[in-house]
Design an enzyme around this catalytic site. Structure first.
Site, PDB file in Angstrom:
ATOM      1  N   ASN A  22      19.824  54.544  10.322  1.00 54.55           N
ATOM      2  CA  ASN A  22      19.269  54.222   8.934  1.00 54.55           C
ATOM      3  C   ASN A  22      20.192  52.824   8.479  1.00 54.55           C
ATOM      4  O   ASN A  22      19.961  52.214   7.322  1.00 54.55           O
ATOM      5  CB  ASN A  22      19.596  55.182   7.842  1.00 54.55           C
ATOM      6  N   TYR A 173      39.669  59.354  16.362  1.00 52.69           N
ATOM      7  CA  TYR A 173      38.323  58.210  16.879  1.00 52.69           C
ATOM      8  C   TYR A 173      38.372  57.948  18.345  1.00 52.69           C
ATOM      9  O   TYR A 173      37.296  57.639  18.804  1.00 52.69           O
ATOM     10  CB  TYR A 173      38.459  56.798  15.922  1.00 52.69           C
TER      11      TYR A 173
END
Length: 306
Positions: A22, A173
Site C-alpha cells: 500500500n 531489525y
C-alpha cells in the site's frame, strides 16, 4: 549484467501477490508489475490504504487488474485466512514477501517473538508455507523475499527472540533481515531437493526512502527525504524485487540488490552480496525448525542433503 525498469518483460496472464504494497517500495513493486500486464493482489493490513494505493496505480495510462487481500503478518489467524482466500485464485505466479516493520518500540507477536522478527520473518514463513501447494501449480511460481544490507553483521540470537534479555531496535531489525535471507536460500535448497517447480529468490532495496523510517521520529522525518535524494527513492528500491520477480535469467538462490555504491543506491539492480552467515545451511536449518515451532506451520519440505 544489470536490470532496470526497461528490462521488465511482459507479465500479461500472470498473477502476483505483493505483501505490504500500500506504500513505499511495495507500492512501486505492485505498480511495476501492473504496468507490465500482471494481475496484482495487494496483500496489506489496512484496507483503506490498500484501496488508495490501487486507485493510485489505476490512475496510470495502463489498464490495471488489481485486488486487495487482507493480511496482517503479525496475526496467525489472519495469515491462515489470507492464504485460504489466495488459494481461490486461478493461479499464483509471483509471491513477493515485501512487507516489514523497522525499529519500532518493543512489542511481541507470533509465538511471543519480538515484533520485527515475528512480522518480517515468521509471518512470511507461515504465509509462504501455507501457499506452497498453490504456488507449485501451473509450472511453479517465484517466491521473492525482501532482505536488506542490514543483514550484514547480524546474527540470530535464538536465546533472545522474545527480547527478554535486552532489546536493541537496530540489532533486532538486522536479525529479522538476516532471517529473511536465510529463509529464502534455505527455501531454495529444499525446493530443489524436492524437485519442486517453485523458485525462491532474495533481494534487497539498498537504502531507500520509505515509511519504514516512521519509528525514527524527528530523525526519520529529517533524513528520510535526504535518503530519497542522495540514495534510493522507493521507485529505485523496487527494482531488485522486480528483477527477482521477472528477470528471465534469474535462478533459484539468486540474491539481487541495488547496483551502486556499496549496494546502497542505484537506478538498476544486479547480483548482491550475501554474508557467509546468510549462506550457512546449518543455521538456516535451525531457523527453519524454530520457525515451525513458533508458527505451527510446517511447509512440508524436508532438509536438503548437504
Amino acid at each position: 549484467m544489470t536490470f532496470a525498469y526497461s528490462d521488465i518483460p511482459d507479465q500479461s496472464g500472470k498473477t502476483a501477490i505483493v505483501t505490504g504494497s500500500n506504500t513505499g517500495i511495495g507500492l512501486e513493486i505492485a505498480r511495476g508489475l501492473s504496468r507490465k500486464g500482471a494481475r496484482v493482489i495487494l496483500a496489506c493490513r489496512d484496507g483503506d490504504k490498500a484501496k488508495a494505493a490501487m486507485d493510485d496505480i489505476a490512475s496510470g495510462p495502463e489498464q490495471a487488474d488489481l485486488d486487495y487481500l487482507h493480511l496482517d503478518l503479525g496475526n496467525l489467524a489472519s495469515i491462515r485466512d489470507a492464504a485460504e482466500e489466495a488459494k481461490g485464485e486461478k493461479k499464483i505466479d509471483i509471491l513477493v514477501n515485501n512487507a516489514g516493520i523497522m525499529v519500532p518500540p518493543l512489542s511481541h507477536s507470533i509465538g511471543g517473538a519480538e515484533s520485527q522478527f515475528a512480522v518480517n520473518h515468521l509471518g512470511h514463513f507461515a504465509f509462504t508455507g501455507l501457499l506452497l501447494d498453490k504456488l507449485a501449480q501451473d509450472g511453479g511460481a517465484r517466491v521473492v523475499s525482501q532482505s536488506s544490507i542490514a543483514h550484514k553483521g547480524a546474527k540470530i540470537d535464538f536465546d533472545n527472540l522474545d527480547a527478554r534479555h535486552g532489546y536493541s531496535r537496530t540489532k533486532f531489525y538486522g536479525q529479522s533481515k538476516l532471517a529473511n535471507l536465510l529463509f529464502a536460500l534455505e527455501l531454495d535448497r529444499r525446493l530443489r531437493a524436492a524437485n519442486s517447480p517453485v523458485v525462491s529468490i532474495a533481494c534487497h532495496p539498498g537504502v531507500a526512502q520509505t515509511e519504514l523510517t516512521r519509528h525514527l521520529g524527528l530523525l526519520g522525518s529529517v533524513f528520510g527525504p535526504v535518503i530519497g535524494l542522495a540514495l534510493n527513492s522507493a521507485e529505485d528500491g523496487a527494482i531488485p524485487a522486480l528483477q527477482a520477480a521477472t528477470d528471465p535469467q534469474a535462478e533459484g538462490g539468486d540474491y539481487f540488490g541495488s547496483w551502486g555504491f556499496r549496494e546502497m543506491s542505484g537506478k538498476a539492480s544486479g547480483k548482491a552480496y550475501a554474508t557467509r552467515t546468510a549462506r550457512d545451511p546449518l543455521l538456516a536449518a535451525r531457523l527453519w525448525e524454530k520457525s515451525i515451532d513458533l508458527t505451527g506451520v510446517d511447509p512440508g519440505l524436508p532438509p536438503a542433503e548437504s
